[in-house]
Design an enzyme around this catalytic site. Structure first.
Site, PDB file in Angstrom:
ATOM      1  N   ASP A  31      35.461   1.316 -20.417  1.00  0.00           N
ATOM      2  CA  ASP A  31      35.144   0.882 -19.045  1.00  0.00           C
ATOM      3  C   ASP A  31      33.630   0.807 -18.901  1.00  0.00           C
ATOM      4  OD1 ASP A  31      37.015   0.978 -16.214  1.00  0.00           O
ATOM      5  OD2 ASP A  31      34.835   0.905 -16.016  1.00  0.00           O
ATOM      6  N   THR A 121      46.781  -8.848 -13.267  1.00  0.00           N
ATOM      7  CA  THR A 121      47.558  -9.913 -12.628  1.00  0.00           C
ATOM      8  C   THR A 121      46.722 -11.188 -12.599  1.00  0.00           C
ATOM      9  OG1 THR A 121      48.638  -8.236 -11.289  1.00  0.00           O
ATOM     10  CG2 THR A 121      48.799 -10.516 -10.513  1.00  0.00           C
ATOM     11  N   GLU A 152      51.019   2.470  -7.339  1.00  0.00           N
ATOM     12  CA  GLU A 152      50.154   3.630  -7.159  1.00  0.00           C
ATOM     13  C   GLU A 152      50.981   4.722  -6.494  1.00  0.00           C
ATOM     14  OE1 GLU A 152      46.397   2.581  -5.335  1.00  0.00           O
ATOM     15  OE2 GLU A 152      46.263   0.807  -6.596  1.00  0.00           O
ATOM     16  N   LYS A 204      55.185 -12.098 -12.276  1.00  0.00           N
ATOM     17  CA  LYS A 204      54.457 -11.028 -11.583  1.00  0.00           C
ATOM     18  C   LYS A 204      54.194 -11.406 -10.121  1.00  0.00           C
ATOM     19  CE  LYS A 204      51.892  -7.566 -10.611  1.00  0.00           C
ATOM     20  NZ  LYS A 204      52.428  -6.231 -10.399  1.00  0.00           N
ATOM     21  N   ASN A 208      55.845  -9.582  -6.644  1.00  0.00           N
ATOM     22  CA  ASN A 208      55.049  -9.019  -5.550  1.00  0.00           C
ATOM     23  C   ASN A 208      55.284  -9.794  -4.247  1.00  0.00           C
ATOM     24  OD1 ASN A 208      54.003  -6.928  -6.978  1.00  0.00           O
ATOM     25  ND2 ASN A 208      51.884  -7.619  -6.974  1.00  0.00           N
ATOM     26  N   GLY A 253      56.661  -0.384   9.121  1.00  0.00           N
ATOM     27  CA  GLY A 253      55.343   0.246   9.056  1.00  0.00           C
ATOM     28  C   GLY A 253      54.262  -0.635   9.657  1.00  0.00           C
ATOM     29  N   GLY A 257      49.765  -3.369   2.593  1.00  0.00           N
ATOM     30  CA  GLY A 257      48.360  -3.430   2.196  1.00  0.00           C
ATOM     31  C   GLY A 257      48.232  -3.083   0.733  1.00  0.00           C
ATOM     32  N   CYS A 260      46.957  -5.077  -4.138  1.00  0.00           N
ATOM     33  CA  CYS A 260      47.700  -6.143  -4.819  1.00  0.00           C
ATOM     34  C   CYS A 260      48.474  -7.103  -3.924  1.00  0.00           C
ATOM     35  CB  CYS A 260      48.589  -5.531  -5.879  1.00  0.00           C
ATOM     36  SG  CYS A 260      47.579  -4.810  -7.184  1.00  0.00           S
ATOM     37  N   ARG A 327      42.024   0.238  -0.361  1.00  0.00           N
ATOM     38  CA  ARG A 327      41.776  -1.209  -0.468  1.00  0.00           C
ATOM     39  C   ARG A 327      42.823  -1.972   0.341  1.00  0.00           C
ATOM     40  NH1 ARG A 327      41.193  -1.985  -6.919  1.00  0.00           N
ATOM     41  NH2 ARG A 327      42.739  -0.330  -6.908  1.00  0.00           N
TER      42      ARG A 327
HETATM   43  P1  NAD Z   1      40.531  -1.116 -10.833  1.00  0.00           P
HETATM   44  O1  NAD Z   1      39.481  -1.747 -10.015  1.00  0.00           O
HETATM   45  O2  NAD Z   1      41.052   0.235 -10.461  1.00  0.00           O
HETATM   46  O3  NAD Z   1      40.030  -1.019 -12.346  1.00  0.00           O
HETATM   47  C1  NAD Z   1      39.400  -2.049 -13.046  1.00  0.00           C
HETATM   48  C2  NAD Z   1      38.384  -1.407 -14.001  1.00  0.00           C
HETATM   49  O4  NAD Z   1      37.877  -2.401 -14.881  1.00  0.00           O
HETATM   50  C3  NAD Z   1      37.164  -0.808 -13.302  1.00  0.00           C
HETATM   51  O5  NAD Z   1      37.072   0.570 -13.638  1.00  0.00           O
HETATM   52  C4  NAD Z   1      35.972  -1.620 -13.844  1.00  0.00           C
HETATM   53  O6  NAD Z   1      34.822  -0.826 -14.014  1.00  0.00           O
HETATM   54  C5  NAD Z   1      36.507  -2.081 -15.188  1.00  0.00           C
HETATM   55  N1  NAD Z   1      35.862  -3.277 -15.757  1.00  0.00           N
HETATM   56  C6  NAD Z   1      35.568  -4.458 -15.153  1.00  0.00           C
HETATM   57  N2  NAD Z   1      35.036  -5.331 -16.041  1.00  0.00           N
HETATM   58  C7  NAD Z   1      35.004  -4.698 -17.239  1.00  0.00           C
HETATM   59  C8  NAD Z   1      34.586  -5.065 -18.550  1.00  0.00           C
HETATM   60  N3  NAD Z   1      34.094  -6.288 -18.833  1.00  0.00           N
HETATM   61  N4  NAD Z   1      34.685  -4.144 -19.542  1.00  0.00           N
HETATM   62  C9  NAD Z   1      35.172  -2.921 -19.284  1.00  0.00           C
HETATM   63  N5  NAD Z   1      35.593  -2.499 -18.066  1.00  0.00           N
HETATM   64  C10 NAD Z   1      35.521  -3.391 -17.061  1.00  0.00           C
HETATM   65  O7  NAD Z   1      41.735  -2.170 -10.904  1.00  0.00           O
HETATM   66  P2  NAD Z   1      43.304  -1.868 -11.022  1.00  0.00           P
HETATM   67  O8  NAD Z   1      43.835  -1.449  -9.694  1.00  0.00           O
HETATM   68  O9  NAD Z   1      43.562  -1.033 -12.223  1.00  0.00           O
HETATM   69  O10 NAD Z   1      43.855  -3.358 -11.272  1.00  0.00           O
HETATM   70  C11 NAD Z   1      43.593  -4.048 -12.461  1.00  0.00           C
HETATM   71  C12 NAD Z   1      44.504  -5.267 -12.540  1.00  0.00           C
HETATM   72  O11 NAD Z   1      45.877  -4.854 -12.598  1.00  0.00           O
HETATM   73  C13 NAD Z   1      44.428  -6.208 -11.329  1.00  0.00           C
HETATM   74  O12 NAD Z   1      44.611  -7.519 -11.761  1.00  0.00           O
HETATM   75  C14 NAD Z   1      45.607  -5.781 -10.468  1.00  0.00           C
HETATM   76  O13 NAD Z   1      46.090  -6.826  -9.657  1.00  0.00           O
HETATM   77  C15 NAD Z   1      46.621  -5.416 -11.523  1.00  0.00           C
HETATM   78  N6  NAD Z   1      47.614  -4.408 -11.096  1.00  0.00           N
HETATM   79  C16 NAD Z   1      47.223  -3.336 -10.371  1.00  0.00           C
HETATM   80  C17 NAD Z   1      48.163  -2.366  -9.999  1.00  0.00           C
HETATM   81  C18 NAD Z   1      47.781  -1.168  -9.173  1.00  0.00           C
HETATM   82  O14 NAD Z   1      48.678  -0.429  -8.774  1.00  0.00           O
HETATM   83  N7  NAD Z   1      46.514  -0.922  -8.895  1.00  0.00           N
HETATM   84  C19 NAD Z   1      49.493  -2.501 -10.442  1.00  0.00           C
HETATM   85  C20 NAD Z   1      49.845  -3.620 -11.208  1.00  0.00           C
HETATM   86  C21 NAD Z   1      48.895  -4.570 -11.537  1.00  0.00           C
HETATM   87  C1  UGA Z   2      52.928  -2.934  -5.539  1.00  0.00           C
HETATM   88  C2  UGA Z   2      54.263  -3.187  -6.272  1.00  0.00           C
HETATM   89  O1  UGA Z   2      55.279  -2.373  -5.684  1.00  0.00           O
HETATM   90  C3  UGA Z   2      54.127  -2.865  -7.754  1.00  0.00           C
HETATM   91  O2  UGA Z   2      55.342  -3.189  -8.425  1.00  0.00           O
HETATM   92  C4  UGA Z   2      52.988  -3.716  -8.336  1.00  0.00           C
HETATM   93  O3  UGA Z   2      52.787  -3.392  -9.701  1.00  0.00           O
HETATM   94  C5  UGA Z   2      51.710  -3.430  -7.553  1.00  0.00           C
HETATM   95  O4  UGA Z   2      51.910  -3.723  -6.144  1.00  0.00           O
HETATM   96  C6  UGA Z   2      50.579  -4.294  -8.025  1.00  0.00           C
HETATM   97  O5  UGA Z   2      50.783  -5.410  -8.421  1.00  0.00           O
HETATM   98  O6  UGA Z   2      49.491  -3.760  -7.934  1.00  0.00           O
HETATM   99  P1  UGA Z   2      51.579  -0.809  -4.678  1.00  0.00           P
HETATM  100  O7  UGA Z   2      50.599  -1.773  -4.149  1.00  0.00           O
HETATM  101  O8  UGA Z   2      51.108   0.382  -5.427  1.00  0.00           O
HETATM  102  O9  UGA Z   2      52.631  -1.542  -5.647  1.00  0.00           O
HETATM  103  O10 UGA Z   2      52.414  -0.255  -3.422  1.00  0.00           O
HETATM  104  P2  UGA Z   2      53.862  -0.495  -2.802  1.00  0.00           P
HETATM  105  O11 UGA Z   2      54.619   0.762  -2.886  1.00  0.00           O
HETATM  106  O12 UGA Z   2      54.505  -1.699  -3.307  1.00  0.00           O
HETATM  107  O13 UGA Z   2      53.457  -0.743  -1.263  1.00  0.00           O
HETATM  108  C7  UGA Z   2      52.698  -1.870  -0.886  1.00  0.00           C
HETATM  109  C8  UGA Z   2      52.516  -1.879   0.615  1.00  0.00           C
HETATM  110  O14 UGA Z   2      53.740  -2.153   1.294  1.00  0.00           O
HETATM  111  C9  UGA Z   2      52.022  -0.556   1.184  1.00  0.00           C
HETATM  112  O15 UGA Z   2      51.083  -0.787   2.197  1.00  0.00           O
HETATM  113  C10 UGA Z   2      53.279   0.085   1.741  1.00  0.00           C
HETATM  114  O16 UGA Z   2      53.044   0.999   2.780  1.00  0.00           O
HETATM  115  C11 UGA Z   2      54.023  -1.135   2.239  1.00  0.00           C
HETATM  116  N1  UGA Z   2      55.485  -0.912   2.298  1.00  0.00           N
HETATM  117  C12 UGA Z   2      56.201  -0.799   1.156  1.00  0.00           C
HETATM  118  C13 UGA Z   2      56.118  -0.867   3.531  1.00  0.00           C
HETATM  119  O17 UGA Z   2      55.468  -0.975   4.601  1.00  0.00           O
HETATM  120  N2  UGA Z   2      57.472  -0.696   3.568  1.00  0.00           N
HETATM  121  C14 UGA Z   2      58.215  -0.568   2.426  1.00  0.00           C
HETATM  122  O18 UGA Z   2      59.450  -0.423   2.544  1.00  0.00           O
HETATM  123  C15 UGA Z   2      57.564  -0.611   1.199  1.00  0.00           C
END
Ligand code: NAD
Ligand code: UGA
Length: 432
Positions: A31, A121, A152, A204, A208, A253, A257, A260, A327
């Protein structure tokens, strides 16, 4: 076992890397964020994610997991997972600049035999476009897609027990790499689906978008329940019992938010428009969710007559419980609107206070009891369990007015009734 590298150690990269190490692979997470890496090297997790700490400790101790600030050349890497952010640009399209940079860095450092897998994504056709760009620059690496579906707050279990693993590939060689990496999960029966990269990428967004649609739909049903005198909790129970509908993602709710759903809906809507494909359902979902915060703020305003100088206790600012992530949190949006209307906010969140303080200026408290002191009302915005377990008798005695807005329908209504709160919830009758 495989030798894997992760680029990006955020919510996705850190959880996936740690669990792959737990499953026996040799994992290095890279990172750019020096502060993050230095914490991780000391075994400290920079985010709040239940269960992750013990897996991290175990994987570091076994020597299977390490962290670094820069990509180092390595000819033995089987695969590198790209897990960097894909935030929205101003017009909603996904910003792929972090992805492009990370891939060029990897192509420079790793041998052409290392499969480059995009876990972030990314919009459909991204892999094929990047593949073309690499070929034009003389790199021979293959690009594959492997979207992540973890949530999360339950990321560890989601990764260890996936409903499915989607792999977008263009060769048999790539298929074999995926089969090797995911063997510890597939041998337990978790399904792996191979497809082309465009389908994998779109799966994906479709997933979502569909989940977000369920949430937006049920929130509108809650509005209707309020108008017609029906009960949303009983309604969702009744609906959810139909196996074709299912109980998940029908919880009313303050709107969806997180980092993603909002971003991914905007990105796919932007892409649809660019390709001149009408996507009226997605547009409606985005608009309905956008309107939600103002509707709930007006609900508070109607009860308090005015928001100006009202002391309001906010319980919860993260976008959902069990995370520190704010976020695109609907709670933050609602707080901002309340502040714009002159309210005096007193905030408590079990994990998101530091991140909240970066977004809004308000008074922050160490516990919910202090936040509610002398308040004109409490607004519950995140469904943290502890908010259901508080001593509301004690809280009420120290408030200016015993008024409570439960925007997660979290509290036991009968219990709150006994305490004689002016109680307002969503999609069903509250009471005075
Ligand atoms: P994040 O912001 O938490 O983490 C991204 C990391 O990448 C940061 O720590 C940043 O410093 C690092 N970074 C950026 N450019 C870099 C580089 N060139 N080399 C090394 N490190 C670098 O993001 P996240 O929430 O983990 O999401 C990442 C991706 O996964 C997004 O596309 C998101 O949509 C997807 N996703 C997120 C979730 C989730 O629950 N957060 C779930 C499924 C998919
Ligand atoms: C969501 C998807 O559930 C994951 O499968 C996906 O990998 C992720 O996005 C991503 O692409 O980052 P996440 O954002 O962690 O996961 O949270 P969720 O549990 O899905 O909730 C999303 C939002 O919807 C929250 O604000 C939550 O409060 C709201 N929500 C969810 C409701 O208001 N009601 C519900 O019944 C479920």
């Amino acid at each position: 076992m495989a030798k894997i590298s992760f680029i990006g150690a955020g919510y996705v990269g850190l959880v996936s890397g740690t669990i792959f190490a737990h499953l026996g692979h040799d994992v290095k997470c890279v990172d750019l964020d020096e502060n993050k890496v230095s914490k991780l090297q000391k075994g400290q997790i920079p985010i709040y994610e239940p269960q992750l700490q013990s897996y991290l400790n175990e994987s570091i101790a076994s020597g299977k997991l390490s962290f670094s600030n820069k990509i180092e050349s390595d000819t033995e890497i089987d695969a590198v997972f790209i897990a960097v952010g894909t935030p929205p640009k101003e017009d909603g399209q996904a910003d792929l600049s972090y992805i492009n940079q990370a891939i060029l860095d990897c192509a420079d450092a790793y041998s052409p035999d290392s499969l480059i897998i995009i876990k972030s994504t990314i919009p459909p056709q991204t892999c094929q476009n990047i593949q073309l760009m690499l070929r034009q620059k003389g790199f021979k690496h293959e690009i594959a897609s492997n979207p992540e579906f973890l949530r999360e707050g339950s990321a560890v279990t989601d990764f260890l027990e996936p409903d499915r693993i989607i792999c977008g590939i263009s060769s048999d060689k790539a298929k074999k790499v995926f089969e090797k990496i995911y063997l510890p999960l597939t041998k337990k029966g978790y399904p792996i689906i191979f497809t082309d990269t465009n389908t994998s990428e779109l799966t994906k967004y479709a997933s979502n978008s569909f989940l977000a649609t369920k949430v937006a739909f049920i929130n509108e049903m809650a509005n209707l329940c309020e108008t017609l005198g029906a009960n949303i909790d009983k309604l969702t129970y009744g609906m959810g019992k139909d196996k074709r509908i299912g109980e998940a993602f029908l919880k009313v709710g303050p709107g969806f938010g997180g980092s993603c759903f909002p971003k991914d809906l905007l990105a796919i809507s932007h892409l649809s428009k660019e390709k001149q494909e009408l996507n009226t359902i997605l547009e409606a979902v985005i608009d309905a969710n956008e309107a939600r915060s103002l509707k709930l703020v007006n609900k508070i305003k109607n009860v308090l007559s005015t928001l100006k100088n009202k002391r309001i206790a906010i319980f919860g600012t993260t976008f959902k419980a069990e995370t520190d992530d704010v976020r695109s949190s609907p709670a933050i949006k609602i707080c901002k609107l309340l502040l714009d209307n002159g309210a005096d906010l007193h905030i408590f969140d079990p994990a998101g206070m530091d991140n909240t303080a970066k977004e809004i200026s308000a008074s922050f408290h160490q516990n919910p009891y202090d936040a509610a002191m002398q308040a004109d009302c409490i607004v519950i915005l995140t469904e943290w369990k502890i908010f259901a377990q508080l001593d509301y008798n004690k809280i009420k005695n120290n408030m200016r007015k015993a008024c409570l807005f439960d925007f997660r329908n979290l509290l036991d209504q009968d219990l709150i009734k006994e305490i004689d709160f002016d109680y307002h919830c969503l999609g069903k009758k509250g009471h005075n």
